[in-house]
Design a protein around this motif. Structure first.
Motif, PDB file in Angstrom:
ATOM      1  N   HIS A 190       0.847  -1.196   0.000  1.00 29.95           N
ATOM      2  CA  HIS A 190       0.000   0.000   0.000  1.00 29.95           C
ATOM      3  C   HIS A 190       0.876   1.237   0.000  1.00 29.95           C
ATOM      4  N   GLN A 191       0.806   1.976  -1.105  1.00 33.25           N
ATOM      5  CA  GLN A 191       1.554   3.229  -1.202  1.00 33.25           C
ATOM      6  C   GLN A 191       0.736   4.347  -0.561  1.00 33.25           C
ATOM      7  N   ARG A 192       1.391   5.486  -0.370  1.00 27.37           N
ATOM      8  CA  ARG A 192       0.732   6.668   0.234  1.00 27.37           C
ATOM      9  C   ARG A 192       0.019   6.281   1.527  1.00 27.37           C
ATOM     10  N   THR A 193       0.624   5.382   2.268  1.00 24.71           N
ATOM     11  CA  THR A 193       0.033   4.935   3.523  1.00 24.71           C
ATOM     12  C   THR A 193       1.065   5.097   4.640  1.00 24.71           C
ATOM     13  N   ALA A 194       1.028   6.252   5.285  1.00 27.20           N
ATOM     14  CA  ALA A 194       1.988   6.517   6.357  1.00 27.20           C
ATOM     15  C   ALA A 194       1.488   5.903   7.653  1.00 27.20           C
ATOM     16  N   VAL A 195       2.405   5.313   8.391  1.00 23.78           N
ATOM     17  CA  VAL A 195       2.063   4.796   9.715  1.00 23.78           C
ATOM     18  C   VAL A 195       2.176   5.940  10.713  1.00 23.78           C
ATOM     19  N   THR A 196       1.075   6.175  11.427  1.00 27.09           N
ATOM     20  CA  THR A 196       1.045   7.303  12.357  1.00 27.09           C
ATOM     21  C   THR A 196       1.168   6.851  13.807  1.00 27.09           C
ATOM     22  N   GLY A 197       1.073   5.567  14.044  1.00 32.12           N
ATOM     23  CA  GLY A 197       1.200   5.095  15.424  1.00 32.12           C
ATOM     24  C   GLY A 197       1.293   3.589  15.455  1.00 32.12           C
ATOM     25  N   LEU A 198       1.745   3.062  16.589  1.00 30.78           N
ATOM     26  CA  LEU A 198       1.749   1.622  16.798  1.00 30.78           C
ATOM     27  C   LEU A 198       0.643   1.290  17.792  1.00 30.78           C
ATOM     28  N   ILE A 199      -0.042   0.213  17.554  1.00 28.05           N
ATOM     29  CA  ILE A 199      -1.079  -0.221  18.492  1.00 28.05           C
ATOM     30  C   ILE A 199      -0.434  -1.196  19.471  1.00 28.05           C
ATOM     31  N   MET A 200      -0.562  -0.892  20.747  1.00 29.00           N
ATOM     32  CA  MET A 200       0.063  -1.732  21.769  1.00 29.00           C
ATOM     33  C   MET A 200      -1.023  -2.440  22.567  1.00 29.00           C
ATOM     34  N   ASP A 201      -0.718  -3.692  22.899  1.00 29.49           N
ATOM     35  CA  ASP A 201      -1.561  -4.411  23.850  1.00 29.49           C
ATOM     36  C   ASP A 201      -0.623  -4.788  24.993  1.00 29.49           C
ATOM     37  N   ASP A 203       2.648  -4.657  26.661  1.00 26.94           N
ATOM     38  CA  ASP A 203       3.962  -4.306  26.128  1.00 26.94           C
ATOM     39  C   ASP A 203       4.220  -5.018  24.803  1.00 26.94           C
ATOM     40  N   ARG A 204       3.127  -5.342  24.112  1.00 30.26           N
ATOM     41  CA  ARG A 204       3.254  -6.027  22.837  1.00 30.26           C
ATOM     42  C   ARG A 204       2.656  -5.165  21.728  1.00 30.26           C
ATOM     43  N   VAL A 205       3.341  -5.139  20.564  1.00 28.01           N
ATOM     44  CA  VAL A 205       2.805  -4.412  19.414  1.00 28.01           C
ATOM     45  C   VAL A 205       1.841  -5.333  18.669  1.00 28.01           C
ATOM     46  N   THR A 206       0.629  -4.827  18.421  1.00 26.11           N
ATOM     47  CA  THR A 206      -0.375  -5.684  17.781  1.00 26.11           C
ATOM     48  C   THR A 206      -0.922  -5.085  16.491  1.00 26.11           C
ATOM     49  N   GLY A 236       8.103   2.556  22.638  1.00 25.22           N
ATOM     50  CA  GLY A 236       8.859   2.802  23.863  1.00 25.22           C
ATOM     51  C   GLY A 236      10.334   2.465  23.743  1.00 25.22           C
ATOM     52  N   LEU A 237      10.823   2.322  22.514  1.00 23.26           N
ATOM     53  CA  LEU A 237      12.229   1.954  22.322  1.00 23.26           C
ATOM     54  C   LEU A 237      13.078   3.190  22.046  1.00 23.26           C
ATOM     55  N   ARG A 238      14.252   3.205  22.640  1.00 24.12           N
ATOM     56  CA  ARG A 238      15.232   4.253  22.333  1.00 24.12           C
ATOM     57  C   ARG A 238      16.356   3.610  21.519  1.00 24.12           C
ATOM     58  N   GLY A 343       7.478  -7.358  22.309  1.00 19.25           N
ATOM     59  CA  GLY A 343       6.848  -8.470  21.614  1.00 19.25           C
ATOM     60  C   GLY A 343       6.157  -8.023  20.338  1.00 19.25           C
ATOM     61  N   GLY A 344       6.275  -8.814  19.304  1.00 24.62           N
ATOM     62  CA  GLY A 344       5.587  -8.522  18.052  1.00 24.62           C
ATOM     63  C   GLY A 344       6.218  -7.411  17.224  1.00 24.62           C
ATOM     64  N   PHE A 345       7.348  -6.904  17.679  1.00 28.84           N
ATOM     65  CA  PHE A 345       7.962  -5.769  16.972  1.00 28.84           C
ATOM     66  C   PHE A 345       9.396  -6.108  16.609  1.00 28.84           C
TER      67      PHE A 345
END
Lengths: 402, 81, 127, 737
Positions: A190-201, A203-206, A236-238, A343-345
């Motif tokens: 998918h072009q022109r589709t910027a990710v604006t956030g990660l969904i967390m459950d 401490d896991r990315v879902t 939450g990663l540096r 997790g998941g990331f």
């Protein structure tokens, strides 16, 4: 008749689903290769690649296309040699042309200490499977007759390491070949589709947030270039990453006649001739971190000047275009790949000035990691936690140019 | 990319006259001394936007200056000695 | 272009206030390299500066030459990527021909100074 | 305009006459030649059809250069790009001049002249750059900086105020079969050619007609151009669908205008403003049905259709998949058509490509104008070394004497007699002030307070990763005053490092970097005492002491230390005295067999003593533990830079260490790999055959295997052993003698 028009690749676009097994953020070489290898090697096709502009718009489409394995530590030599081999067979595997040309790469030395460094590089490379030999002035002149061995009276050429496996490939075709191969097997891009956030459950990315709504995912892979710090911070990663501009320029097209890739350890520039006939010149990264794609005049002046010192035939060639990409530099000049502790990331970054070289192996190894959950041996040394473990991969063979 | 840095001692000069220096900021939320050191040693804020940084005027006064610069467009917002 | 010669003088590092209030000998040229550093040529004695911790060191680390303005400005126009001050006399420093050059601009002459290890390079680049 | 017979230039080897005032393109057309065999000419620098090799430079727009007697023009091959030049291209260095002003106006047409006049009325200092006057702007860069190629070199114009882009608009070219033929010109070009006296024959005008020429106006839609090499007719389609063929010698094209706004877009975010036609929006021509769209890359309407049908919909992807717009004219001709094509196929009208430098082409030589190599500094003794026949090398960022031709002889002079070496390249810094002691305590991993005035101590310099940055000496002069030394390679960095910390801790100190002001000569060897006595220093300082003394009449600071393993005195002195001191020492020691030693001999001598060279034996992740220098780090001290990192990394098992190695026979090359059986365990960082020990001695990295450093090893196929260092004089009695 333009032999460079893409006449084979067929891209097939799909409507976005709300959920995928794997979501890859970043439609550059690494993201698309990861999708391709997930599909072809592991049969995982419920995959979406999300690209904020168009595929290959970032650093893959801006890089100077050098492929080499003559790195400075055994782990890197093995890793990039695997990439060199995958590149060499990619056309046969996919039936698509990537304009792969094995050219040989000369890395020039201009001092006694430089000679020692290039001898050492040859020794290490050879032992770990990337053929590199030390060559003296007579052989250098044979490999690249255009070199002024006196270095303009400023930087005489005293020796070099020669890496016959050094190659180039057309960056866009690498992007499209992987994109097509993935799409054919059901991967959505998918072009022109910027990710604006990660969904967390917890401490896991879902999943990921996009302007068009959330997309849930069993695994999220960051394969972005330039914005990885911002993306990782959403989990939450540096990161030990600093983003620097890297500039390059090309001349107009001339008849083919400059065979190898030439690089100078002291003058910090490199030159090759593209299949189209343009002379392509690059140099070291800009020292300040920046996300600006704006080109500078000082770079054009300085890089042109340095290149002309060793390659005086460049003087009367006309400059066509200059441009800028951005490089995610790690503290030890090695990539950062693998699990993140979240997790998941998963992450593939720290590609500095060596990302294009690693597209096939990076994609292959990330795919294996995601499919099996086990970190493959080839990339285990490059994990994010190596800094905390005091196991940095300091690589002088990769620092800062190409 | 080249732009000019206003050196408070010497005047505006091209960026090539300077050496870049990062200002490292470790978040207060990290309290363990080892973790703070690890962060300080390796982690970069790498912001897309205004950032404070140091520049050493190697070709001129050979002193450091501090400025704020926007990493998206290289606009310099503020300089101090 | 004349040959560059070492300029004998005194390097002083002291508090900015001490340097602001110091009175240099009439025949001396005092170049303020930084708020806390001055190069005075010819050499002077130590007690001019009111700072007990001042570093006052004899110094011949700059090579230089006086150049007539026309020649100097012609060279600077092609070798200096920054704008020269308009007033005279004036001190200015920055990259000239890729080297760390100090300039003292007077109405009828310009002093070029460069750290002595770069003297040969500046001579070649001015030639 | 008169026809002066002396005005001739050479085209593909033949003489061609031209008129005064002709540009090269007009001269060619006057002779009935087309520079590129065909294609619609614009005479305005926009199209790629007048490119030729002029005086050895290919891709020159012949419409932009004045014809000159003797000018050599070669037409580009019709079926291939021009050849790559063979061999060197000698040429004079081109100069770039820096110009400062308030306002730059680019383009001196009507709107440019008006903008310049207005700025001048406001009292502004205005620089105008006009392509017609040979001032071609190649780009607008941050600064802001306007770079132009002019007839006498490059101009780098730095405006304090705004940049006015008054570059006008380019004419839209025709896309239809046959548009590669000669005899097609834009309407403006037609007028200019007529004024220049070129016979255009029967002219048919499509769209807006040219001014001042009698033409036949062709109505309807352009279908194709007919002809073999030159256009002979144009075929138009009427509204009712019927085609009409109009015979002609020249076709004039007036299909609309596209702003020349590349500079405006390139200057996005800077103080750049467009006026006149450069500020207009682009006319979008009708979507072409057939013909070549991009002449630089040879892309037809069919090619656009073909890639679009295979999923390339984005303008940028179409560009990349066809290469349309990536050639010499950078999309000037094709861009309006690609946008029109994609809009016609249902995509939205996409914005133009990103504008990148360069907009007008320049050679690499022109681009490099007034650029300089990074200079390598020379010590005051540079001339002495060269006179002595030394092989000079760049080492540690300086020109240094590698060898005077007899490295082993130089070595023995140190081991058995006396020798001098130029160590002026060492970093040297004075620190003074109430905060000096605290600064050094916090900066260095050694205890500084215990150092007495007149004493020196070897120190490591660490960064916050706990990695070794450099090594050197701290020498205490008095309670609040110290002298620091750094390695040659570290000297350029040391000042930045020390100043940064001093400021960050807000300490009251004065710092003076004396690296370039002071020379340093190392007097070393068992006869060094004797030489110093002859030089007037009968009571030289003890080991690791220093004091001021007059040596051969020259004021020096004398530091006693040892890198070579023998008695050594480092004489720091004004660079003004270096040559005199050097010559006097050589003369005084002549009967002692004195020889100067170069870097190569020094590297041998120090390796026998097991001394590391930071940067050669260390990597950029070398902790003191890894290089076996934990003795130089006092963790019982309060905080210092790197302390927390060492505490942190000490908790992790050690993985590798720098160790001493020896083997019989010749020394392997530095970089040689070290094996334990078939396992790779590391590599050699320093290696030499020791003349005094009669075997090869080395430093090298070894991986720990099961927590142990391996002892019996293989290097270049021969057995080698790990051994303690120093290799030579392990008690250090010679240096302290």
């Amino acid at each position: 008749m333009n032999e460079f028009i893409e006449r084979n690749v067929r891209l097939s676009w799909h409507a976005a689903k709300r959920s995928y097994e794997v979501v890859i953020v970043g439609g550059g070489g690494h993201g698309l290769a990861t999708a391709y290898y997930l599909a072809t090697r592991h049969g995982i096709t419920d995959v979406a690649v999300l690209e904020r502009k168009y595929i290959g718009a970032g650093n893959t489409g801006r890089n100077t296309t050098v492929i080499r394995a003559n790195y400075g530590i055994p782990e890197a030599v093995r890793f990039y040699q695997r990439s060199l081999d995958l590149y060499a067979s990619l056309e046969e595997e996919t039936g698509r042309g990537i304009t792969h040309r094995q050219k040989g790469l000369l890395w020039l030395a201009h001092s006694e200490t430089g000679i020692r460094a290039e001898r050492a590089r040859a020794e290490l490379n050879t032992a770990f499977g990337a053929g590199t030999e030390y060559v003296g002035p007579d052989e250098i002149k044979k490999i690249c007759p255009q070199l002024d061995m006196a270095g303009g009276g400023v930087w005489p050429i005293l020796g070099a390491s020669y890496h016959p496996g050094g190659a180039t490939a057309r960056h866009d075709r690498v992007v499209w070949t992987y994109a097509e191969g993935a799409m054919q097997r059901g991967v959505h891009i998918h072009q022109r589709t910027a990710v604006t956030g990660l969904i967390m459950d917890g401490d896991r990315v879902t999943g990921v947030e996009t302007a068009a709504g959330p997309i849930s995912a069993g695994a999220v892979v960051s394969a972005v270039g330039g914005h990885v710090t911002a993306l990782a911070s959403m989990a939450g990663l540096r990161l030990p990453i600093r983003t620097h501009p890297l500039q390059a320029f090309v001349t107009n097209r001339y008849g083919l006649g400059f065979d190898p890739i030439v690089s100078s350890s002291n003058l910090l520039f490199y030159a090759s001739q593209t299949a189209k006939g343009e002379m392509l010149l690059g140099a070291e990264i800009d020292r300040q971190p920046s996300y600006s794609y704006r080109s500078g005049h000082h770079f054009l002046q300085s890089c042109g000047h340095r290149a002309m010192t060793l390659l005086p035939f460049l003087r009367n060639l006309r400059v066509l275009r200059q441009w800028t990409g951005v490089c995610d530099m790690s503290p030890d000049y090695s990539p950062v790949m693998g699990k993140t502790g979240v997790g998941g990331f998963y992450i593939t970054t720290g590609w500095g000035t060596w990302g294009f070289k690693a597209i096939p192996v990076g994609g292959e190894q990330m795919a294996e990691l995601i499919a099996t959950g086990e970190t493959p041996d080839l990339i285990a040394p490059f994990s994010l936690d190596r800094f905390a473990r005091d196991r940095t991969m300091a690589d002088r063979g990769s620092a800062g140019t190409h | 990319m080249s732009f000019h840095i206003p050196c408070p001692n010497c005047g505006a000069r091209a960026i090539e006259e300077f050496v870049y220096g990062e200002i490292v900021v470790v978040p207060d939320s990290i309290t363990d001394p080892d973790e703070r050191n690890l962060d300080r040693a390796f982690i970069h804020g790498n912001p897309e936007g205004p950032t404070s940084e140091r520049w050493f005027h190697a070709m001129g006064c050979q002193r450091w200056l501090t400025l704020r610069r926007d990493t998206r467009d290289e606009q310099i917002i503020l300089t101090a000695r | 272009m004349p040959e560059l010669k070492l300029f004998h003088g005194t390097r002083i590092v002291a508090t900015p206030a001490a340097l602001d209030t110091a009175v240099w000998p009439q025949d001396a040229l005092a170049l303020r390299l930084a708020p806390d550093e001055v190069f005075v040529t010819p050499a002077i004695t130590a007690d001019i500066v009111d700072d007990q911790h001042a570093i006052v060191a004899p110094d011949a680390g700059f090579a230089g030459a006086w150049i007539v303005p026309d020649e100097a400005l012609e060279f600077l126009q092609r070798s200096c990527e920054w704008e020269l001050p308009l007033e005279r006399p004036a001190f200015a420093q920055g990259a000239v021909a890729g080297l760390p050059v100090k300039l003292w601009l007077e109405d009828d002459r310009v002093l070029f100074l460069v750290p002595a290890p770069y003297a040969t390079d500046l001579e070649e680049r001015m030639a | 305009m008169t026809n002066d017979k002396s005005l001739r230039l050479i085209v593909d080897g033949s003489l061609v006459e031209f008129f005064a005032g002709d540009n090269a393109l007009v001269a060619l057309l006057r002779a009935g030649l087309h520079p590129s065999q065909g294609g619609c000419l614009c005479l305005a620098g926009d199209c790629p059809h007048c490119l030729a090799t002029v005086d050895g430079v290919s891709y020159v727009r012949t419409c932009q250069v004045a014809a000159r007697p003797g000018m050599v023009i070669k037409r580009h091959p019709s079926d291939a790009p021009p050849p790559l030049p063979v061999g060197d291209c000698p040429g004079t260095d081109i100069i770039a001049r820096h110009i400062y002003c308030d306002v730059v106006v680019i383009g001196m047409g009507e709107s440019g002249r008006a903008a310049a006049a207005e700025a001048q009325r406001d009292g502004k200092d205005v620089i105008t750059l006009d392509a017609a006057a040979g001032q071609e702007v190649i780009g607008i860069y941050p600064g802001p900086l306007v770079v132009a190629r002019t007839r006498d070199g490059m101009a780098d114009v730095h405006p304090h105020g705004e940049i006015v882009v008054a570059t006008g608009a380019a004419e839209i070219h025709p896309v239809a079969p046959g548009n590669h033929l000669a005899g097609i010109v834009t309407a403006r070009a037609a007028t200019r050619l007529a004024v220049a006296g070129i016979d255009l024959g029967r002219v048919v005008a499509i769209g807006t007609p040219p001014e001042g020429i009698a033409v036949e106006q062709a109505a309807g839609e352009l279908v194709r151009f007919d002809g073999v090499d030159r256009v002979e007719a144009v075929v138009m389609r009427n509204e009712n669908g019927s085609e009409r063929k109009i015979e002609c010698d020249t076709v004039s094209i007036g299909l609309g205008l596209c702003p020349r706004d590349a500079l405006l877009r390139m200057g996005n975010g800077l103080a750049v403003r467009a006026v006149g036609a450069a500020a207009r929006t682009s006319d979008i021509p009708a979507c072409p049905r057939a013909g070549t769209v991009c002449h630089c890359a040879g892309v037809t309407v069919d090619d656009l259709e073909s890639v679009r049908a295979r999923g390339f919909h984005e303008l940028e992807l179409v560009k990349r998949a066809t290469l349309a717009g990536t050639g010499t004219c950078q999309g000037s001709v094709c861009l309006p058509y690609i946008r029109s094509f994609l809009a016609d196929r249902g995509e939205s009208l996409q914005p133009p490509f990103t504008a990148r430098p360069v907009t007008r082409q320049l050679t690499v030589g022109e681009a490099a104008a007034s650029s300089y190599h990074q200079a390598t500094p020379r010590t005051a003794l540079d001339g002495e070394h060269r006179r002595l026949g030394a092989q000079m090398e760049r080492a540690g960022g300086w020109w240094r004497p590698w060898s005077y031709g007899d490295t082993v002889g130089e070595y023995w002079a140190v081991r058995k007699g006396v020798s001098i070496g130029d160590v002026s390249t060492l970093g040297k810094m004075l620190v003074s002030g109430p905060g000096a002691l605290e600064l050094l305590e916090r900066l260095y991993p050694t205890k500084v307070a215990t150092l007495k005035p007149g004493r020196s101590r070897y120190v490591l310099l660490l960064n916050e990763r706990g990695y070794v940055l450099d090594d050197g000496l701290i020498c205490r002069d008095d309670k609040t005053r110290f002298t620091l030394t750094f390695t040659s390679g570290g000297s350029s960095f040391a000042e930045l490092w020390v100043r940064d910390w001093a400021e960050s801790w807000r300490l009251d100190v004065r710092l003076l970097n004396q690296t370039m002001s002071l020379g340093a000569i190392n007097v070393t060897g068992p006869l060094a005492h004797e030489l110093l006595a002859r030089a007037g220093v009968g009571d030289p300082p003890q080991y690791l002491h220093h004091r001021t003394a007059t040596v051969t009449g020259i004021l020096c600071r004398v530091f006693r230390l040892s890198f070579t393993g023998e008695v050594s005195y480092e004489l720091h002195h004004s660079v003004a005295d270096s040559v005199t001191l050097w010559r006097r020492l050589l003369r005084l020691g002549a009967d002692l067999g004195i020889k100067p030693h170069g870097v190569e001999a020094l590297l041998m001598l120090r390796l026998e003593k097991g001394h590391i060279v930071v940067g050669q034996d260390t990597d950029f992740d070398s902790t003191p533990r890894r290089i076996n220098h934990e003795w130089a780090v006092k963790l019982d001290k309060p905080d210092f830079v790197g302390r927390q990192a060492i505490l942190r990394t000490d908790k992790v098992p050690l993985d590798r260490q720098l160790a001493g190695l020896e083997m019989e026979g010749p020394a392997p090359a530095e970089g040689a790999l070290i094996w334990k059986g078939s396992d790779y365990v590391g590599f050699v960082t320093s290696s030499v055959f020791s003349p005094v020990l009669g075997k090869a001695v080395m430093l090298g990295w070894l991986k720990l295997l099961e927590g142990e450093l391996p002892a019996e090893l293989t290097i270049v196929g021969r057995p080698a052993r790990r051994v303690p260092t120093p290799f030579y004089d392990s008690e250090g009695s010679r240096a302290r003698a």
